[in-house]
Design a protein around this motif. Structure first.
Motif, PDB file in Angstrom:
ATOM      1  N   GLY A  25     -19.291 -10.702 -46.397  1.00 40.80           N
ATOM      2  CA  GLY A  25     -18.933  -9.293 -46.520  1.00 40.80           C
ATOM      3  C   GLY A  25     -17.646  -8.903 -45.819  1.00 40.80           C
ATOM      4  N   GLN A  26     -17.102  -9.766 -44.969  1.00 42.54           N
ATOM      5  CA  GLN A  26     -15.859  -9.426 -44.284  1.00 42.54           C
ATOM      6  C   GLN A  26     -14.673  -9.560 -45.215  1.00 42.54           C
ATOM      7  N   HIS A  27     -13.695  -8.668 -45.044  1.00 42.47           N
ATOM      8  CA  HIS A  27     -12.458  -8.670 -45.822  1.00 42.47           C
ATOM      9  C   HIS A  27     -11.446  -9.544 -45.086  1.00 42.47           C
ATOM     10  N   VAL A  28     -10.960 -10.567 -45.780  1.00 41.81           N
ATOM     11  CA  VAL A  28     -10.034 -11.528 -45.183  1.00 41.81           C
ATOM     12  C   VAL A  28      -8.740 -11.545 -45.987  1.00 41.81           C
ATOM     13  N   ARG A  63      -6.195   0.120 -48.416  1.00 43.75           N
ATOM     14  CA  ARG A  63      -6.368   0.505 -49.822  1.00 43.75           C
ATOM     15  C   ARG A  63      -7.109  -0.591 -50.578  1.00 43.75           C
ATOM     16  N   ALA A  64      -6.770  -1.852 -50.309  1.00 39.46           N
ATOM     17  CA  ALA A  64      -7.460  -2.965 -50.967  1.00 39.46           C
ATOM     18  C   ALA A  64      -8.951  -2.929 -50.647  1.00 39.46           C
ATOM     19  N   SER A  65      -9.306  -2.674 -49.398  1.00 39.54           N
ATOM     20  CA  SER A  65     -10.724  -2.575 -49.017  1.00 39.54           C
ATOM     21  C   SER A  65     -11.414  -1.443 -49.761  1.00 39.54           C
ATOM     22  N   ALA A  73     -15.366  -5.208 -56.475  1.00 43.27           N
ATOM     23  CA  ALA A  73     -14.507  -6.395 -56.583  1.00 43.27           C
ATOM     24  C   ALA A  73     -14.568  -7.199 -55.298  1.00 43.27           C
ATOM     25  N   SER A  74     -14.301  -8.482 -55.418  1.00 44.96           N
ATOM     26  CA  SER A  74     -14.309  -9.362 -54.245  1.00 44.96           C
ATOM     27  C   SER A  74     -12.956 -10.015 -54.004  1.00 44.96           C
ATOM     28  N   LEU A  75     -11.985  -9.781 -54.888  1.00 44.38           N
ATOM     29  CA  LEU A  75     -10.687 -10.456 -54.793  1.00 44.38           C
ATOM     30  C   LEU A  75      -9.572  -9.489 -55.166  1.00 44.38           C
ATOM     31  N   TRP A  76      -8.475  -9.526 -54.401  1.00 44.87           N
ATOM     32  CA  TRP A  76      -7.295  -8.745 -54.735  1.00 44.87           C
ATOM     33  C   TRP A  76      -6.050  -9.577 -54.462  1.00 44.87           C
ATOM     34  N   GLY A  77      -4.990  -9.209 -55.155  1.00 48.90           N
ATOM     35  CA  GLY A  77      -3.719  -9.883 -54.949  1.00 48.90           C
ATOM     36  C   GLY A  77      -2.569  -8.932 -55.222  1.00 48.90           C
ATOM     37  N   ILE A  78      -1.378  -9.498 -55.197  1.00 47.93           N
ATOM     38  CA  ILE A  78      -0.167  -8.739 -55.492  1.00 47.93           C
ATOM     39  C   ILE A  78       0.512  -9.394 -56.686  1.00 47.93           C
ATOM     40  N   SER A  79       1.628  -8.847 -57.100  1.00 43.65           N
ATOM     41  CA  SER A  79       2.334  -9.382 -58.253  1.00 43.65           C
ATOM     42  C   SER A  79       2.660 -10.857 -58.034  1.00 43.65           C
ATOM     43  N   PHE A 107      -9.741 -11.273 -49.945  1.00 41.83           N
ATOM     44  CA  PHE A 107     -11.037 -11.441 -50.595  1.00 41.83           C
ATOM     45  C   PHE A 107     -12.146 -11.041 -49.637  1.00 41.83           C
ATOM     46  N   LEU A 108     -13.308 -10.775 -50.221  1.00 44.56           N
ATOM     47  CA  LEU A 108     -14.504 -10.551 -49.423  1.00 44.56           C
ATOM     48  C   LEU A 108     -15.233 -11.885 -49.307  1.00 44.56           C
ATOM     49  N   CYS A 109     -15.604 -12.243 -48.105  1.00 36.92           N
ATOM     50  CA  CYS A 109     -16.364 -13.485 -47.911  1.00 36.92           C
ATOM     51  C   CYS A 109     -17.718 -13.336 -48.599  1.00 36.92           C
TER      52      CYS A 109
END
Length: 168
Positions: A25-28, A63-65, A73-79, A107-109
């Motif tokens: 659940g942690q955001h890394v 903002r990603a969190s 969602a569990s994953l984010w990225g940039i361009s 990502f969220l663990c």
């Protein structure tokens, strides 16, 4: 500096190592060691450096969190590109299937074996994007941010580390 952890060799193994260091659940946030710069799109002005203070990058992380929670969602990225032509007119954020560039993402663990990449570090960005998409049916991409690595991604060189160190 006290929160930086040096892990193991190989991008694919490194991300799994990182995930195992944190609770579910942690955001890394993951950032390659050879990122040359991180920039944001600034309308007609093109790309600009982020503020020298940590405020803007902290805002991106927050903002990603928020968006991950909002969209489950569990994953984010940039361009994945620094080419301004692909950033002009792009929405600030997308939620569809998109490549999450491994040089800088969050990502969220989940500690779910189905999310671990299995086919090595050469295409682990692609595999990770697909695995998280398959789980969540959403991948967040903040299109107006981009990174430039010190050397061109995917180009083999005997003197480079990263993926050049592994295929032989």
């Amino acid at each position: 500096a006290r929160r930086i952890i040096v892990g193991m060799k190989g991008a694919d193994r490194q991300v799994r190592f990182i995930e195992n260091c944190f609770c579910a659940g942690q955001h890394v946030i993951v950032c390659d060691d050879n990122v040359h710069w991180l920039k944001a799109f600034n309308g007609e002005m093109g790309l600009r450096d982020l503020d020298t203070s940590p405020c803007e990058i902290d805002s991106l992380f927050k903002r990603a969190s928020t968006e991950m929670a909002k969209h489950d969602a569990s994953l984010w990225g940039i361009s994945a590109t620094t080419n301004v032509r692909f950033i002009v007119g792009a929405a600030f954020m997308k939620t569809n299937l998109c490549l999450v560039y491994g040089a800088f993402f969050g990502f969220l663990c989940r500690h779910e074996a189905a999310l671990y990449t299995r086919f090595g570090q050469v295409k682990d960005d692609l595999e990770r994007s697909l695995r998280y998409w398959h789980r969540d049916r959403v991948v967040l991409t903040f299109r107006r941010y981009c990174v430039l690595k010190a050397s061109k991604p995917g180009r083999f060189a005997n003197s480079k580390g990263g993926i050049s160190a592994s295929p032989g």
